[in-house]
Design an enzyme around this catalytic site. Sequence first.
Site, PDB file in Angstrom:
ATOM      1  N   ARG A 177       0.850  -1.197   0.000  1.00 25.45           N
ATOM      2  CA  ARG A 177       0.000   0.000   0.000  1.00 25.45           C
ATOM      3  C   ARG A 177       0.886   1.247   0.000  1.00 25.45           C
ATOM      4  O   ARG A 177       1.964   1.264   0.575  1.00 25.45           O
ATOM      5  CB  ARG A 177      -0.922   0.000   1.225  1.00 25.45           C
ATOM      6  CG  ARG A 177      -2.071  -0.997   1.104  1.00 25.45           C
ATOM      7  CD  ARG A 177      -3.023  -0.928   2.275  1.00 25.45           C
ATOM      8  NE  ARG A 177      -2.404  -1.435   3.480  1.00 25.45           N
ATOM      9  CZ  ARG A 177      -1.873  -0.701   4.445  1.00 25.45           C
ATOM     10  NH1 ARG A 177      -1.919   0.620   4.378  1.00 25.45           N
ATOM     11  NH2 ARG A 177      -1.314  -1.266   5.490  1.00 25.45           N
ATOM     12  N   TYR A 215      -1.247  -3.385  -6.905  1.00 31.00           N
ATOM     13  CA  TYR A 215      -1.126  -4.095  -5.637  1.00 31.00           C
ATOM     14  C   TYR A 215      -2.479  -4.193  -4.920  1.00 31.00           C
ATOM     15  O   TYR A 215      -3.247  -3.227  -4.889  1.00 31.00           O
ATOM     16  CB  TYR A 215      -0.093  -3.407  -4.723  1.00 31.00           C
ATOM     17  CG  TYR A 215      -0.101  -4.012  -3.352  1.00 31.00           C
ATOM     18  CD1 TYR A 215       0.486  -5.255  -3.131  1.00 31.00           C
ATOM     19  CD2 TYR A 215      -0.768  -3.406  -2.295  1.00 31.00           C
ATOM     20  CE1 TYR A 215       0.424  -5.849  -1.879  1.00 31.00           C
ATOM     21  CE2 TYR A 215      -0.836  -3.985  -1.045  1.00 31.00           C
ATOM     22  CZ  TYR A 215      -0.239  -5.218  -0.847  1.00 31.00           C
ATOM     23  OH  TYR A 215      -0.324  -5.815   0.385  1.00 31.00           O
ATOM     24  N   LYS A 275      -9.727  -2.461   1.375  1.00 31.23           N
ATOM     25  CA  LYS A 275      -9.378  -1.336   2.245  1.00 31.23           C
ATOM     26  C   LYS A 275     -10.163  -0.078   1.873  1.00 31.23           C
ATOM     27  O   LYS A 275     -10.603   0.674   2.743  1.00 31.23           O
ATOM     28  CB  LYS A 275      -7.882  -1.046   2.147  1.00 31.23           C
ATOM     29  CG  LYS A 275      -6.995  -2.220   2.479  1.00 31.23           C
ATOM     30  CD  LYS A 275      -7.241  -2.702   3.872  1.00 31.23           C
ATOM     31  CE  LYS A 275      -6.248  -3.805   4.237  1.00 31.23           C
ATOM     32  NZ  LYS A 275      -6.507  -4.306   5.598  1.00 31.23           N
ATOM     33  N   HIS A 330     -10.712  -2.674  11.363  1.00 31.85           N
ATOM     34  CA  HIS A 330      -9.635  -3.519  10.823  1.00 31.85           C
ATOM     35  C   HIS A 330      -9.430  -4.700  11.774  1.00 31.85           C
ATOM     36  O   HIS A 330      -8.433  -4.760  12.492  1.00 31.85           O
ATOM     37  CB  HIS A 330      -8.369  -2.654  10.717  1.00 31.85           C
ATOM     38  CG  HIS A 330      -7.258  -3.253   9.926  1.00 31.85           C
ATOM     39  ND1 HIS A 330      -5.952  -2.833  10.047  1.00 31.85           N
ATOM     40  CD2 HIS A 330      -7.240  -4.226   9.009  1.00 31.85           C
ATOM     41  CE1 HIS A 330      -5.179  -3.525   9.226  1.00 31.85           C
ATOM     42  NE2 HIS A 330      -5.943  -4.387   8.591  1.00 31.85           N
ATOM     43  N   SER A 358      -1.472  -4.006   9.937  1.00 31.01           N
ATOM     44  CA  SER A 358      -1.132  -4.933   8.862  1.00 31.01           C
ATOM     45  C   SER A 358       0.179  -5.665   9.166  1.00 31.01           C
ATOM     46  O   SER A 358       1.143  -5.039   9.616  1.00 31.01           O
ATOM     47  CB  SER A 358      -0.990  -4.177   7.548  1.00 31.01           C
ATOM     48  OG  SER A 358      -2.172  -3.472   7.286  1.00 31.01           O
ATOM     49  N   CYS A 395       0.723  -7.906  11.495  1.00 36.40           N
ATOM     50  CA  CYS A 395       0.980  -8.077  12.932  1.00 36.40           C
ATOM     51  C   CYS A 395       0.203  -9.246  13.529  1.00 36.40           C
ATOM     52  O   CYS A 395       0.050  -9.332  14.747  1.00 36.40           O
ATOM     53  CB  CYS A 395       0.666  -6.797  13.691  1.00 36.40           C
ATOM     54  SG  CYS A 395       1.775  -5.446  13.279  1.00 36.40           S
ATOM     55  N   ASP A 411      -9.562  -9.949   8.515  1.00 38.00           N
ATOM     56  CA  ASP A 411      -9.048  -8.588   8.266  1.00 38.00           C
ATOM     57  C   ASP A 411     -10.043  -7.468   8.577  1.00 38.00           C
ATOM     58  O   ASP A 411      -9.628  -6.404   9.015  1.00 38.00           O
ATOM     59  CB  ASP A 411      -8.593  -8.471   6.807  1.00 38.00           C
ATOM     60  CG  ASP A 411      -7.678  -7.280   6.548  1.00 38.00           C
ATOM     61  OD1 ASP A 411      -6.751  -7.074   7.350  1.00 38.00           O
ATOM     62  OD2 ASP A 411      -7.892  -6.556   5.568  1.00 38.00           O
ATOM     63  N   ARG A 468       2.065 -12.159  -0.870  1.00 38.18           N
ATOM     64  CA  ARG A 468       0.711 -12.477  -0.388  1.00 38.18           C
ATOM     65  C   ARG A 468       0.131 -13.696  -1.083  1.00 38.18           C
ATOM     66  O   ARG A 468       0.447 -13.983  -2.238  1.00 38.18           O
ATOM     67  CB  ARG A 468      -0.208 -11.283  -0.680  1.00 38.18           C
ATOM     68  CG  ARG A 468       0.177  -9.991   0.048  1.00 38.18           C
ATOM     69  CD  ARG A 468      -0.473  -9.922   1.393  1.00 38.18           C
ATOM     70  NE  ARG A 468       0.014  -8.814   2.195  1.00 38.18           N
ATOM     71  CZ  ARG A 468      -0.599  -8.409   3.317  1.00 38.18           C
ATOM     72  NH1 ARG A 468      -1.694  -8.991   3.728  1.00 38.18           N
ATOM     73  NH2 ARG A 468      -0.090  -7.430   4.026  1.00 38.18           N
TER      74      ARG A 468
HETATM   75  P1  GDP Z   1      -1.920  -9.759   9.439  1.00 42.14           P
HETATM   76  O1  GDP Z   1      -1.326  -9.013   8.292  1.00 42.14           O
HETATM   77  O2  GDP Z   1      -2.301  -8.843  10.580  1.00 42.14           O
HETATM   78  O3  GDP Z   1      -3.026 -10.652   9.037  1.00 42.14           O
HETATM   79  O4  GDP Z   1      -0.743 -10.648  10.049  1.00 42.14           O
HETATM   80  P2  GDP Z   1      -0.366 -12.191   9.783  1.00 42.14           P
HETATM   81  O5  GDP Z   1      -1.216 -13.090  10.615  1.00 42.14           O
HETATM   82  O6  GDP Z   1      -0.329 -12.461   8.332  1.00 42.14           O
HETATM   83  O7  GDP Z   1       1.107 -12.218  10.367  1.00 42.14           O
HETATM   84  C1  GDP Z   1       2.114 -11.361   9.866  1.00 42.14           C
HETATM   85  C2  GDP Z   1       3.464 -11.870  10.262  1.00 42.14           C
HETATM   86  O8  GDP Z   1       3.547 -11.925  11.694  1.00 42.14           O
HETATM   87  C3  GDP Z   1       3.734 -13.279   9.751  1.00 42.14           C
HETATM   88  O9  GDP Z   1       5.046 -13.351   9.281  1.00 42.14           O
HETATM   89  C4  GDP Z   1       3.540 -14.136  10.969  1.00 42.14           C
HETATM   90  O10 GDP Z   1       4.344 -15.287  10.926  1.00 42.14           O
HETATM   91  C5  GDP Z   1       3.908 -13.219  12.130  1.00 42.14           C
HETATM   92  N1  GDP Z   1       3.129 -13.564  13.349  1.00 42.14           N
HETATM   93  C6  GDP Z   1       1.782 -13.757  13.412  1.00 42.14           C
HETATM   94  N2  GDP Z   1       1.386 -14.119  14.665  1.00 42.14           N
HETATM   95  C7  GDP Z   1       2.525 -14.154  15.423  1.00 42.14           C
HETATM   96  C8  GDP Z   1       2.787 -14.464  16.801  1.00 42.14           C
HETATM   97  O11 GDP Z   1       1.912 -14.804  17.599  1.00 42.14           O
HETATM   98  N3  GDP Z   1       4.096 -14.366  17.213  1.00 42.14           N
HETATM   99  C9  GDP Z   1       5.099 -14.000  16.346  1.00 42.14           C
HETATM  100  N4  GDP Z   1       6.342 -13.927  16.823  1.00 42.14           N
HETATM  101  N5  GDP Z   1       4.885 -13.720  15.034  1.00 42.14           N
HETATM  102  C10 GDP Z   1       3.626 -13.782  14.582  1.00 42.14           C
HETATM  103  P1  PGA Z   2      -3.263  -7.350   6.430  1.00 43.30           P
HETATM  104  O1  PGA Z   2      -4.028  -6.851   5.110  1.00 43.30           O
HETATM  105  O2  PGA Z   2      -3.840  -6.494   7.506  1.00 43.30           O
HETATM  106  O3  PGA Z   2      -3.662  -8.791   6.505  1.00 43.30           O
HETATM  107  O4  PGA Z   2      -1.798  -7.146   6.304  1.00 43.30           O
HETATM  108  C1  PGA Z   2      -3.528  -6.087   4.101  1.00 43.30           C
HETATM  109  C2  PGA Z   2      -3.186  -4.674   4.496  1.00 43.30           C
HETATM  110  O5  PGA Z   2      -3.566  -4.220   5.596  1.00 43.30           O
HETATM  111  O6  PGA Z   2      -2.546  -4.023   3.670  1.00 43.30           O
HETATM  112 MN    MN Z   3      -5.381  -5.442   6.735  1.00 46.05          MN
HETATM  113 MN    MN Z   4      -3.881 -10.766   7.127  1.00 48.31          MN
END
Ligand code: GDP
Ligand code: PGA
Ligand code: MN
Ligand code: MN
Length: 608
Positions: free
Chosen positions: A81, A221, A230, A250, A272, A274, A297, A389
Amino acid sequence: MTINAPTAPAQAGTSHDALAKWVDEVAELTTPDRVIWVDGSPEEWRDVTDALVNAGTFTRLDETKQPDSFRAASDPSDVARVEACTYICSREEKDSGPTNNWMDPDEMKGILTQLFRGSMAGRTMYVIPFVMGHLDAEHPMFGVEITDSEYVVASMRIMARIGAPVLAKMEELQADFVPALHSVGAPLQPGEQDVPWPCNDTKYIVHFPEERMIWSYGSGYGGNALLGKKCYALRIASAVAHDEGWMAEHMLILKLTSPQGKAHYIAAAFPSACGKTNLAMLQPTIPGWKAETLGDDIAWMRFGKDGRLYAVNPEYGFFGVAPGTNQRTNPNAMATLKGGHSIYTNVALTDDGDVWWEGLENEPAHATSWKGADWTPDSTEPAAHPNSRYCTPITQCPILADEYDDPQGVPISAILFGGRRKTTIPLVTEARDWAHGTFMGATLSSETTAAAVGKTGIVRRDPMAMLPFIGYNAGDYLGHWIDIGKQSDASLLPRIYYVNWFRRDDDGGFLWPGFGENSRVLKWIVERIEGTADARETPIGHVPTPEALDVDGLDLTTEQIAEALAVNSKEWQAEIPQIQEWFTKFGDQLPTELQVELDTLTTRLGDC
Ligand code: GDP
Ligand code: PGA
Ligand code: MN
Ligand code: MN
């Protein structure tokens, strides 16, 4: 430059008058070679994916390993983004607020009209009718994306409910819809050879909140180009929700069932990259607990007649971060992908037609990196982009909760806020009440990630993980949260928690194992709601007593657990001036309740 006039009229018309008019206007402005109405049929998926393979955008993956699935590599400049190019063009600047980019809507339309003029020349213009949320919702939330990108068509088919049934319902109701216009901004001269990933260095991701309209230019993207996600379901929807008294957030949505068979629904907001997708599909490590997914999400939440907040996931697919995803961290995402019909973007391609990314099992001896270069385990550059992704249908998720199909949504028992913080923020803290929870959300901070263009690892305030997604003044948004808390009885509102899976020890390692083990924290939260778990009162809220957190079978020392849960007053004292500075940004728009919370926190810290 000579501009081609459209050579063919729209394939199919529509009896929706406003839509027909808008499609004609856009075709006249952007001058595509042809117009195609996206119907969502299997033949269409085949045609669009074939076209993408022929164009070199997609590589078809090995059918036995990744059925009906594709890998795309973007232009190296178009990977995330672009917050600096994202605008909220309200009529008045103050309604866009201190955290968004703003430009006068007429001025912006002037710039964009010039950019869109002829921008689809030599290309096909696709009209994608979509609905965010359920088609049979009380008030279905329609949109129509016009795009000149086949990649967007293929991805939108996965991420949203689209096509003929949606258009039929729109026509029947002559329904309002959000016009969402997208172009990659790469017109083709007659005979000019296309590139695999057309895009433009000039990018604009623009929202007109009062008109409920989106114009996106120059990027392919996901977050910039799949406009239902979003742009609509967060930025435009948050402005609608503010006007109508509901919430567009979110947040993931998760169903958790205890060994006694009692179910609770939990929503969680993390910035994002996290951990939302991981938590949404978590596999509990504690015996007897069951988790099911509703969304990873976005959550739209409204009060039900019983005074509780009900959440629905407006999306139809997952757009997940690939790196770090594997059988241990997210077995349910892996199982979802096994179902096929998926698109991988900016991951590595293995020599046997599979995909690979950092953190996935079976590291190949050789692969093609996301940049198209030879890659081996000795390479200094990563094989996959950190924000690579996967895009995959939610219906393939083995732990999808049945309630996903319920347009009424599910009653939320707890809301979690979280981010990436190496220090200060304990593993879990319970808010004293809604206003205190709103304060936790309003002061949420996290280290920046690869999900947005820019430097990573910088701590920034990210209110409710919505900083890049609030479609109006962020001070008014915080006020809206406070107001929501006054609309129902305190006992019916979700309880609010602040979590941090990313605290580090002195050696830089994670203090908490995370992933499936996060079920231990969820268990404490459920037991708090049910009044059976102990907590210790601290200046920042309630944290688990060491005995209250189920750490059975966990390979951690008592000291490590204590460190993960620690409330360090020195660290918190350092946090106060940062929060004060953050609040100063909002001027008069800051709800007084939040200043009161900050003063209370300051006093409590002073007392300890
Ligand atoms: P989203 O973008 O908020 O959906 O986050 P994701 O679930 O895709 O996670 C993003 C990154 O954070 C990935 O590389 C995960 O492996 C890492 N991650 C997710 N949950 C945890 C956790 O509980 N502990 C740690 N250390 N890393 C995490
Ligand atoms: P994410 O979604 O929160 O799973 O990373 C895409 C974004 O926020 O850009
Ligand atoms: Mn998101
Ligand atoms: Mn995600």
